[in-house]
Design a protein around this motif. Structure first.
Motif, PDB file in Angstrom:
ATOM      1  N   TRP A 195     -20.960  17.826  -5.398  1.00 51.42           N
ATOM      2  CA  TRP A 195     -21.726  18.825  -4.657  1.00 51.42           C
ATOM      3  C   TRP A 195     -23.137  18.933  -5.205  1.00 51.42           C
ATOM      4  CZ3 TRP A 195     -20.604  21.755  -0.364  1.00 51.42           C
ATOM      5  CH2 TRP A 195     -19.302  21.589   0.146  1.00 51.42           C
ATOM      6  N   LEU A 196     -24.109  18.753  -4.299  1.00 51.05           N
ATOM      7  CA  LEU A 196     -25.513  18.844  -4.662  1.00 51.05           C
ATOM      8  C   LEU A 196     -26.215  19.833  -3.746  1.00 51.05           C
ATOM      9  CD1 LEU A 196     -26.497  15.038  -4.930  1.00 51.05           C
ATOM     10  CD2 LEU A 196     -25.357  16.447  -6.651  1.00 51.05           C
ATOM     11  N   SER A 197     -27.191  20.555  -4.288  1.00 51.02           N
ATOM     12  CA  SER A 197     -28.119  21.276  -3.430  1.00 51.02           C
ATOM     13  C   SER A 197     -29.286  20.342  -3.150  1.00 51.02           C
ATOM     14  CB  SER A 197     -28.608  22.560  -4.105  1.00 51.02           C
ATOM     15  OG  SER A 197     -29.334  22.271  -5.286  1.00 51.02           O
ATOM     16  N   PHE A 198     -29.840  20.475  -1.956  1.00 50.50           N
ATOM     17  CA  PHE A 198     -30.918  19.577  -1.542  1.00 50.50           C
ATOM     18  C   PHE A 198     -32.049  20.389  -0.953  1.00 50.50           C
ATOM     19  CE2 PHE A 198     -32.374  16.312   1.796  1.00 50.50           C
ATOM     20  CZ  PHE A 198     -33.313  15.767   0.923  1.00 50.50           C
ATOM     21  N   TRP A 199     -33.084  20.588  -1.751  1.00 48.65           N
ATOM     22  CA  TRP A 199     -34.326  21.171  -1.262  1.00 48.65           C
ATOM     23  C   TRP A 199     -35.039  20.038  -0.552  1.00 48.65           C
ATOM     24  CZ3 TRP A 199     -38.694  23.183  -5.020  1.00 48.65           C
ATOM     25  CH2 TRP A 199     -39.755  23.675  -4.260  1.00 48.65           C
ATOM     26  N   SER A 200     -35.039  20.088   0.779  1.00 51.02           N
ATOM     27  CA  SER A 200     -35.274  18.926   1.613  1.00 51.02           C
ATOM     28  C   SER A 200     -36.482  18.093   1.219  1.00 51.02           C
ATOM     29  CB  SER A 200     -35.404  19.351   3.084  1.00 51.02           C
ATOM     30  OG  SER A 200     -36.430  20.315   3.225  1.00 51.02           O
ATOM     31  N   GLU A 201     -36.178  16.860   0.882  1.00 47.03           N
ATOM     32  CA  GLU A 201     -37.127  15.808   0.503  1.00 47.03           C
ATOM     33  C   GLU A 201     -37.982  16.182  -0.712  1.00 47.03           C
ATOM     34  OE1 GLU A 201     -36.094  13.418   1.903  1.00 47.03           O
ATOM     35  OE2 GLU A 201     -35.329  14.138   3.808  1.00 47.03           O
ATOM     36  N   VAL A 202     -37.540  17.184  -1.491  1.00 43.91           N
ATOM     37  CA  VAL A 202     -38.300  17.607  -2.662  1.00 43.91           C
ATOM     38  C   VAL A 202     -37.489  17.486  -3.950  1.00 43.91           C
ATOM     39  CG1 VAL A 202     -39.512  19.540  -3.782  1.00 43.91           C
ATOM     40  CG2 VAL A 202     -39.727  19.201  -1.309  1.00 43.91           C
ATOM     41  N   HIS A 203     -36.236  18.012  -3.942  1.00 41.81           N
ATOM     42  CA  HIS A 203     -35.509  18.078  -5.205  1.00 41.81           C
ATOM     43  C   HIS A 203     -34.011  18.222  -4.955  1.00 41.81           C
ATOM     44  CE1 HIS A 203     -35.241  18.657  -9.523  1.00 41.81           C
ATOM     45  NE2 HIS A 203     -34.519  19.743  -9.343  1.00 41.81           N
ATOM     46  N   TYR A 204     -33.212  17.651  -5.876  1.00 37.48           N
ATOM     47  CA  TYR A 204     -31.765  17.814  -5.899  1.00 37.48           C
ATOM     48  C   TYR A 204     -31.362  18.562  -7.170  1.00 37.48           C
ATOM     49  CZ  TYR A 204     -31.447  14.034  -2.398  1.00 37.48           C
ATOM     50  OH  TYR A 204     -31.580  13.258  -1.272  1.00 37.48           O
ATOM     51  N   ASN A 205     -30.338  19.421  -7.059  1.00 37.25           N
ATOM     52  CA  ASN A 205     -29.687  20.012  -8.216  1.00 37.25           C
ATOM     53  C   ASN A 205     -28.182  19.865  -8.068  1.00 37.25           C
ATOM     54  OD1 ASN A 205     -31.793  21.045  -9.966  1.00 37.25           O
ATOM     55  ND2 ASN A 205     -32.212  22.630  -8.436  1.00 37.25           N
ATOM     56  N   SER A 206     -27.469  20.187  -9.121  1.00 32.68           N
ATOM     57  CA  SER A 206     -26.011  20.081  -9.153  1.00 32.68           C
ATOM     58  C   SER A 206     -25.405  21.453  -8.849  1.00 32.68           C
ATOM     59  CB  SER A 206     -25.579  19.598 -10.542  1.00 32.68           C
ATOM     60  OG  SER A 206     -24.182  19.559 -10.665  1.00 32.68           O
ATOM     61  N   LEU A 207     -24.353  21.493  -8.026  1.00 29.60           N
ATOM     62  CA  LEU A 207     -23.781  22.754  -7.553  1.00 29.60           C
ATOM     63  C   LEU A 207     -22.382  23.011  -8.092  1.00 29.60           C
ATOM     64  CD1 LEU A 207     -24.505  23.229  -3.731  1.00 29.60           C
ATOM     65  CD2 LEU A 207     -25.488  24.468  -5.661  1.00 29.60           C
TER      66      LEU A 207
END
Length: 226
Positions: A195-207
């Motif tokens: 599971w990842l969060s996706f700040w669209s076309e800017v950044h990924y974090n782990s959820l």
């Protein structure tokens, strides 16, 4: 001069053996951690089980939002995380964030991002027929570029990661009309969820669901809340 050269050669050989051993140690640790933490899969999915995922279409990054749009997107993502009671483990925005976030999901540490990138690039290189149709450039140039530390991952590398690690990769996104995207392995059943969060076309974090977040990352409760 001859003795000096011999000494230098021995030192170089010793460093090479040491470096190779470090790589092997990392691979062993990564494998053990992957098996251990796979047992925790599924808890985030329970939180968003009522959402209908959007089918994933692999593509490279061609559009990046203006700063004002990116700011609005980020606020939308934060609101969604709050609604579903999810916690982000934030990873460095150094160009490796997709691989760091995947590493954190697989190994509970973003520090294996080089290993994740290496495995994803190997998948791209070994199975060009699965991915080259989505890449509007010389394919060899594409995967060689992706092998470089700091090169941003895209939706093609996400598909390759899903295939390589036999994982369903789930993105909670900041897109206005697309909240939830699933990336499914193409030719095998997934054995885990990432599971990842996706700040669209800017950044990924782990959820994570809050109770499952790694202890070192859990937010501290104020003393008056106990």
């Amino acid at each position: 001069m001859i003795n000096g050269s011999a000494s230098l050669g021995e030192c170089s050989s010793s460093n090479s053996v040491s470096s190779q051993q470090d790589i092997e140690d990392d691979k062993m640790i990564a494998m053990v951690l992957s098996e251990e933490y796979a047992k925790l899969d599924g808890t985030v999915g329970q939180r968003v089980s009522h959402l209908s995922p959007i089918p994933h279409v692999p593509r490279i990054n061609t559009f990046f939002p203006e700063s004002s749009d990116a700011s609005m997107d980020h606020q939308r993502l934060l609101q969604r995380l709050n609604v579903y009671g999810l916690f982000e483990v934030k990873v460095s925005g150094d160009g490796n964030c997709q691989f760091r976030a995947l590493s954190d999901q697989i190994y509970r540490s973003p520090e294996y991002h080089r290993h994740v990138r290496k495995e994803v690039v190997k998948q791209l290189k070994d199975y060009p027929g699965l991915y080259e149709g989505y890449v509007p450039m010389k394919y060899k140039h594409y995967y060689q570029k992706m092998a470089k530390t700091g090169e941003w991952g895209d939706h093609v590398t996400l598909q390759a990661a899903a295939d390589k690690f036999a994982a369903k990769i789930c993105l909670l996104t900041s897109f206005r009309d697309t909240c939830f995207i699933e990336i499914i392995p193409q030719y095998q059943a997934p054995t885990r969820e990432l599971w990842l969060s996706f700040w669209s076309e800017v950044h990924y974090n782990s959820l994570y669901e809050l109770r499952d977040a790694p202890l070192q990352h859990k937010p501290r409760r104020k003393h008056w809340l106990f």
